[in-house]
Design a protein around this motif. Structure first.
Motif, short mmCIF file in Angstrom:
data_model
loop_
_atom_site.label_atom_id
_atom_site.label_comp_id
_atom_site.label_asym_id
_atom_site.label_seq_id
_atom_site.Cartn_x
_atom_site.Cartn_y
_atom_site.Cartn_z
N VAL A 66 -5.52 -4.81 -31.89
CA VAL A 66 -4.57 -5.03 -32.98
C VAL A 66 -3.16 -4.72 -32.47
O VAL A 66 -2.94 -3.68 -31.86
CB VAL A 66 -4.91 -4.12 -34.19
N GLU B 253 0.37 -3.84 -33.70
CA GLU B 253 1.09 -3.40 -34.89
C GLU B 253 2.54 -3.89 -34.91
O GLU B 253 3.21 -3.79 -35.93
CB GLU B 253 1.04 -1.88 -35.04
N PRO C 199 2.38 -10.70 -39.49
CA PRO C 199 1.29 -11.63 -39.84
C PRO C 199 1.83 -12.97 -40.32
O PRO C 199 2.81 -13.03 -41.06
CB PRO C 199 0.56 -10.93 -40.98
N ASP D 103 -3.83 -15.54 -40.11
CA ASP D 103 -4.07 -14.51 -39.10
C ASP D 103 -5.17 -13.57 -39.60
O ASP D 103 -5.42 -13.48 -40.80
CB ASP D 103 -2.81 -13.67 -38.84
N ALA E 101 -5.81 -9.71 -39.95
CA ALA E 101 -4.93 -8.55 -39.94
C ALA E 101 -5.65 -7.32 -40.48
O ALA E 101 -6.61 -7.42 -41.24
CB ALA E 101 -3.69 -8.82 -40.78
N THR F 7 -5.13 -13.60 -43.61
CA THR F 7 -3.86 -13.64 -44.33
C THR F 7 -3.55 -15.06 -44.80
O THR F 7 -3.84 -16.03 -44.11
CB THR F 7 -2.70 -13.14 -43.45
N LEU G 31 0.38 -3.12 -44.27
CA LEU G 31 -0.11 -3.82 -43.08
C LEU G 31 -0.04 -2.92 -41.86
O LEU G 31 0.94 -2.20 -41.65
CB LEU G 31 0.69 -5.09 -42.85
N VAL H 173 -1.80 -7.18 -36.52
CA VAL H 173 -2.50 -8.45 -36.42
C VAL H 173 -3.48 -8.40 -35.26
O VAL H 173 -3.14 -7.92 -34.17
CB VAL H 173 -1.49 -9.61 -36.21
#
Length: 117
Positions: free
Chosen positions: A53, A55, A59, A63, A65, A78, A104, A107
């Motif tokens: 992932v 950060e 996004p 995607d 996420a 997303t 969030l 991704v």
């Protein structure tokens, strides 16, 4: 589905699912999560898969996420609508929730499977 935080992605991290990966090609904003047992063993994501992932990535539409919802890190697809984002669970498409950008966590940019079937 829930994901479990494994740790930051740094050179030399010894997770078995990352054997054969050059972890030096990932930036310092990347970390690892492991897919929980909620995923089951059938489908594109299964229990035990390790996800990289980022950060630092914003996004976009469609995607995968990680977001914090109800105090847990969870995985979502997303749907970007203008400047808004909708989070859709990958298994149960009926549970979509609007996203707050502050929830969030990044991704997914890579998926690794410990065992190939």
């Amino acid at each position: 589905m829930r994901v479990n935080y494994v740790g930051p992605l740094v050179a030399g991290l010894g997770h078995p699912a990352l054997e054969g990966y050059d972890t030096t090609c990932f930036g310092t904003s990347c970390y690892l999560v492991e897919v929980s047992e909620e995923a089951g063993v059938d489908g594109p994501l299964i229990e035990g898969d390790v996800l990289v992932v980022d950060e630092g990535r914003v996004p976009q539409h469609n995607d995968l996420a990680v977001a914090v919802v109800e105090g847990e890190q969870r995985l979502f697809n997303t749907v970007r609508i203008g400047n808004s984002l909708l989070l859709v669970p990958p298994l149960d498409k009926s549970g979509a929730v609007p996203a707050r950008w502050s929830d969030l966590r990044g991704v997914v940019i890579r998926q690794a499977r410990r065992y190939a079937f």
